[in-house]
Design an enzyme around this catalytic site. Structure first.
Site, mmCIF file in Angstrom:
data_model
loop_
_atom_site.group_PDB
_atom_site.id
_atom_site.type_symbol
_atom_site.label_atom_id
_atom_site.label_comp_id
_atom_site.label_asym_id
_atom_site.label_seq_id
_atom_site.Cartn_x
_atom_site.Cartn_y
_atom_site.Cartn_z
ATOM 1 N N LYS A 147 0.833 -1.213 0.000
ATOM 2 C CA LYS A 147 0.000 0.000 0.000
ATOM 3 C C LYS A 147 0.864 1.258 0.000
ATOM 4 O O LYS A 147 0.557 2.239 -0.681
ATOM 5 C CB LYS A 147 -0.941 -0.025 1.207
ATOM 6 N N GLN A 196 -4.746 -1.905 9.567
ATOM 7 C CA GLN A 196 -4.563 -3.191 8.898
ATOM 8 C C GLN A 196 -5.128 -4.333 9.759
ATOM 9 O O GLN A 196 -4.804 -4.456 10.933
ATOM 10 C CB GLN A 196 -3.074 -3.431 8.622
ATOM 11 N N ASP A 241 -11.055 2.728 4.026
ATOM 12 C CA ASP A 241 -11.383 1.309 3.849
ATOM 13 C C ASP A 241 -12.873 1.112 3.588
ATOM 14 O O ASP A 241 -13.295 0.064 3.107
ATOM 15 C CB ASP A 241 -10.978 0.515 5.103
#
Length: 283
Positions: free
Chosen positions: A53, A97, A120
């Site tokens: 990422k 995460q 997200d």
């Protein structure tokens, strides 16, 4: 019939070129999109995803940082760090995460993130807006899948879409996005009876079960679109999807490969959401 491959890696490269230009325009206005990724513990897979990422962010000019935290951190300490990021006007996107250590309640952490920085797309506020068809941050993998369908101008309206899997990250939201575009949606899962009979009715089949090569041509309607979300590592180290690609390709009209399919698009849509956040949620 041999299926046309929807190559997510190639599509992501094209999209990132446009994103790079978009970021350059923002920087001319003194806006530098910034993504902070929070990594708790030292899970090797998580570290690999996080590094990916960061690398992708740098490719398009997005500023990014990885906040590495001890696995022993308490839930309240983690929430406190998230609140600091919420209040930092230089941080546009926050991503925690997953998975998190078992002593931390994942839902509490997701709900602690400012919805306007939830790149997200997991916060209940953004999930609710997605459900009602409003402009919001869409979960990255489902958003990537929809973008892949659109790239091939595949008709969604009026089609029967079958989703195998009901996770909050992929299955449920991708079904909702298909429904938002007027597909008729059926969800299947581990308790579904007569799975093969249902999947053979699908014009669009999305497979997200986490088991290698379980769906072959016997589950697929002639001319269907097959989206394989699975990423499984075999004993020999190779990656494969949930769909038996060679077999399925004989029945499908379109199919996504693994690797170079949905995976690259997930990170690409994260970048899209981060830019969207920097622009203040405007399309």
């Amino acid at each position: 019939m041999v299926a046309e491959v929807i190559n997510g890696k190639e599509l992501s490269i094209k999209l990132k070129l446009n994103m790079k230009k978009e970021v350059e325009h923002l920087k001319e206005k003194n806006i530098v999109p910034h993504l902070t990724v929070v990594l708790v513990g030292n899970n090797p897979a998580s570290r690999s995803y996080v590094n990916g990422k960061k690398k992708a962010s740098e490719e398009v000019g997005i500023s990014s940082e990885i906040l590495e935290l001890s696995e022993a951190i308490t839930e309240s300490e983690l929430i406190q760090i998230i609140e600091q990021l919420n209040n930092d006007e230089n941080v546009h996107g926050i991503l925690v995460q997953l998975p998190l250590p078992i002593h931390i309640n994942v839902q509490h952490i997701i709900e602690a993130i400012d919805p306007t920085k939830d790149v997200d797309g997991f916060h209940p506020y953004n999930v609710g807006k997605m459900m009602t068809g409003q402009d919001t941050f869409l979960p990255c993998t489902p958003y990537g899948i929809m973008t892949m369908l659109h790239s091939k101008k595949i008709t969604i309206e009026g089609k029967h879409a079958v989703v195998i899997g009901r996770s909050n990250i992929v299955g449920k939201p991708v079904g909702q996005l298909l429904l938002n575009e007027n597909a008729t949606v059926t969800y299947c899962h581990s308790r579904t009876e007569n799975l093969k009979e249902i999947t053979k009715q699908a014009d669009i089949l999305v497979v997200a079960v986490g088991r290698p090569n379980v769906i072959d041509k016997e589950y697929i309607k002639e001319g269907a679109v097959v989206i394989d979300v699975g990423i499984n590592r075999l004993e020999n180290g190779t990656l494969t999807g949930d769909v038996d690609f060679d077999s399925a390709s004989l029945h499908a009209a379109y199919i996504t490969p693994v690797p170079r399919g949905v995976g690259p698009m997930t990170i690409t849509m994260l970048l899209h959401n981060t830019i969207k956040a920097a622009k203040g949620m405007k399309k």
